[in-house]
Design an enzyme around this catalytic site. Structure first.
Site, PDB file in Angstrom:
ATOM      1  N   GLY A 157       7.941  19.362   4.382  1.00 19.88           N
ATOM      2  CA  GLY A 157       9.015  18.460   4.017  1.00 19.88           C
ATOM      3  C   GLY A 157       8.482  17.217   3.339  1.00 19.88           C
ATOM      4  O   GLY A 157       7.396  17.223   2.762  1.00 19.88           O
ATOM      5  N   CYS A 158       9.254  16.139   3.396  1.00 20.01           N
ATOM      6  CA  CYS A 158       8.856  14.880   2.767  1.00 20.01           C
ATOM      7  C   CYS A 158       7.466  14.469   3.237  1.00 20.01           C
ATOM      8  O   CYS A 158       7.193  14.422   4.439  1.00 20.01           O
ATOM      9  CB  CYS A 158       9.871  13.795   3.114  1.00 20.01           C
ATOM     10  SG  CYS A 158       9.424  12.164   2.494  1.00 20.01           S
ATOM     11  N   PHE A 159       6.588  14.167   2.284  1.00 22.60           N
ATOM     12  CA  PHE A 159       5.198  13.902   2.671  1.00 22.60           C
ATOM     13  C   PHE A 159       4.983  12.542   3.323  1.00 22.60           C
ATOM     14  O   PHE A 159       3.928  12.289   3.889  1.00 22.60           O
ATOM     15  CB  PHE A 159       4.217  14.110   1.517  1.00 22.60           C
ATOM     16  CG  PHE A 159       4.554  13.482   0.182  1.00 22.60           C
ATOM     17  CD1 PHE A 159       5.366  12.372   0.053  1.00 22.60           C
ATOM     18  CD2 PHE A 159       4.014  14.029  -0.984  1.00 22.60           C
ATOM     19  CE1 PHE A 159       5.649  11.807  -1.181  1.00 22.60           C
ATOM     20  CE2 PHE A 159       4.292  13.478  -2.235  1.00 22.60           C
ATOM     21  CZ  PHE A 159       5.111  12.358  -2.324  1.00 22.60           C
ATOM     22  N   TRP A 160       5.958  11.660   3.298  1.00 23.18           N
ATOM     23  CA  TRP A 160       5.763  10.358   3.938  1.00 23.18           C
ATOM     24  C   TRP A 160       5.529  10.504   5.440  1.00 23.18           C
ATOM     25  O   TRP A 160       4.547   9.989   5.978  1.00 23.18           O
ATOM     26  CB  TRP A 160       6.978   9.461   3.704  1.00 23.18           C
ATOM     27  CG  TRP A 160       7.234   9.097   2.281  1.00 23.18           C
ATOM     28  CD1 TRP A 160       6.352   9.176   1.232  1.00 23.18           C
ATOM     29  CD2 TRP A 160       8.457   8.587   1.736  1.00 23.18           C
ATOM     30  NE1 TRP A 160       6.960   8.752   0.074  1.00 23.18           N
ATOM     31  CE2 TRP A 160       8.254   8.379   0.350  1.00 23.18           C
ATOM     32  CE3 TRP A 160       9.707   8.285   2.282  1.00 23.18           C
ATOM     33  CZ2 TRP A 160       9.251   7.877  -0.486  1.00 23.18           C
ATOM     34  CZ3 TRP A 160      10.702   7.788   1.456  1.00 23.18           C
ATOM     35  CH2 TRP A 160      10.473   7.584   0.089  1.00 23.18           C
TER      36      TRP A 160
END
Length: 212
Positions: free
Chosen positions: A51-54
């Site tokens: 998912g979102c890499f943050w």
């Protein structure tokens, strides 16, 4: 002009051309203050897309034995893509995290456990409210041993899901790692720079059983 369905993978002929110039990379990781690119001789590398890499990057940098982490793009066609291009659905890349770790302190198996238990690996081309092929679940392996461990862990997690009344099929891709392209500087260690920033990371309440 037809709109692009970002949940569909594209072919190389349909991918954006990209560029030959790599993205500038900061010299040091802002949390660990180690090199963002160098891998010391006694360290190993793992690459995960969840998912979102943050949020995924923060999950890994918080673990003991981690030398550095980096947000980036992998698994697609467009060389040296920008975040905007990846979000367009026209590069075929996944958002991913490159993890440089000390296997004497944290094993690849432990990293796999973090991977499986902290996202939903059965959502296909999305992760929660983040929709598109860039958010797909994937493990990119760098050695035959990683490939074997990843495949075995998938089977164990699939069985654990069934035992927890979750009959969905895991959609996680396990592939040999191709080029990893670093994301723009503002995406690196994003949740350290923006502690109240968006984090879509979340597991499904299933634990990865240990190898038998």
């Amino acid at each position: 002009m037809n709109s692009i369905d970002k949940t569909q993978r594209i072919t190389q002929s349909d991918a954006l051309p990209g560029r030959s110039t790599p993205m500038p990379v900061a010299r040091l990781h802002v949390v660990h203050e180690h090199s963002m690119t160098h891998v010391p001789d006694h360290m190993s590398v793992a690459i995960f897309a969840m998912g979102c890499f943050w949020g995924a990057e923060r999950l890994f940098w918080q673990q003991p034995g981690i030398y550095s982490t980096a947000a980036g793009y992998i698994g697609g066609y467009t060389p040296n893509p920008t975040y905007r291009e990846v979000c367009s659905g026209q590069t075929d890349h996944a958002e991913a995290v490159r993890v440089v770790f000390d296997p004497a302190t944290i094993s690849y198996s432990q990293l796999l456990q973090l991977f499986w238990e902290n996202h939903d690996p059965a959502q296909g081309m999305r992760q929660g409210g983040d929709i598109g092929s860039q958010y797909r679940s994937a493990i990119y392996t760098l050695t035959p041993e990683q490939e074997q461990a990843a495949q075995a862990s998938l089977q164990r997690f699939q069985q654990a899901m069934r035992e927890n009344s979750d009959g969905r099929a895991i959609s996680t891709e396990i592939e040999p790692a191709g080029p990893f392209y670093y994301a723009e500087e503002d995406h690196q260690q994003y949740l350290h720079k923006n502690p109240n920033g968006y984090c879509g990371l979340g597991g499904i309440g299933v634990c990865l059983p240990p190898p038998r």
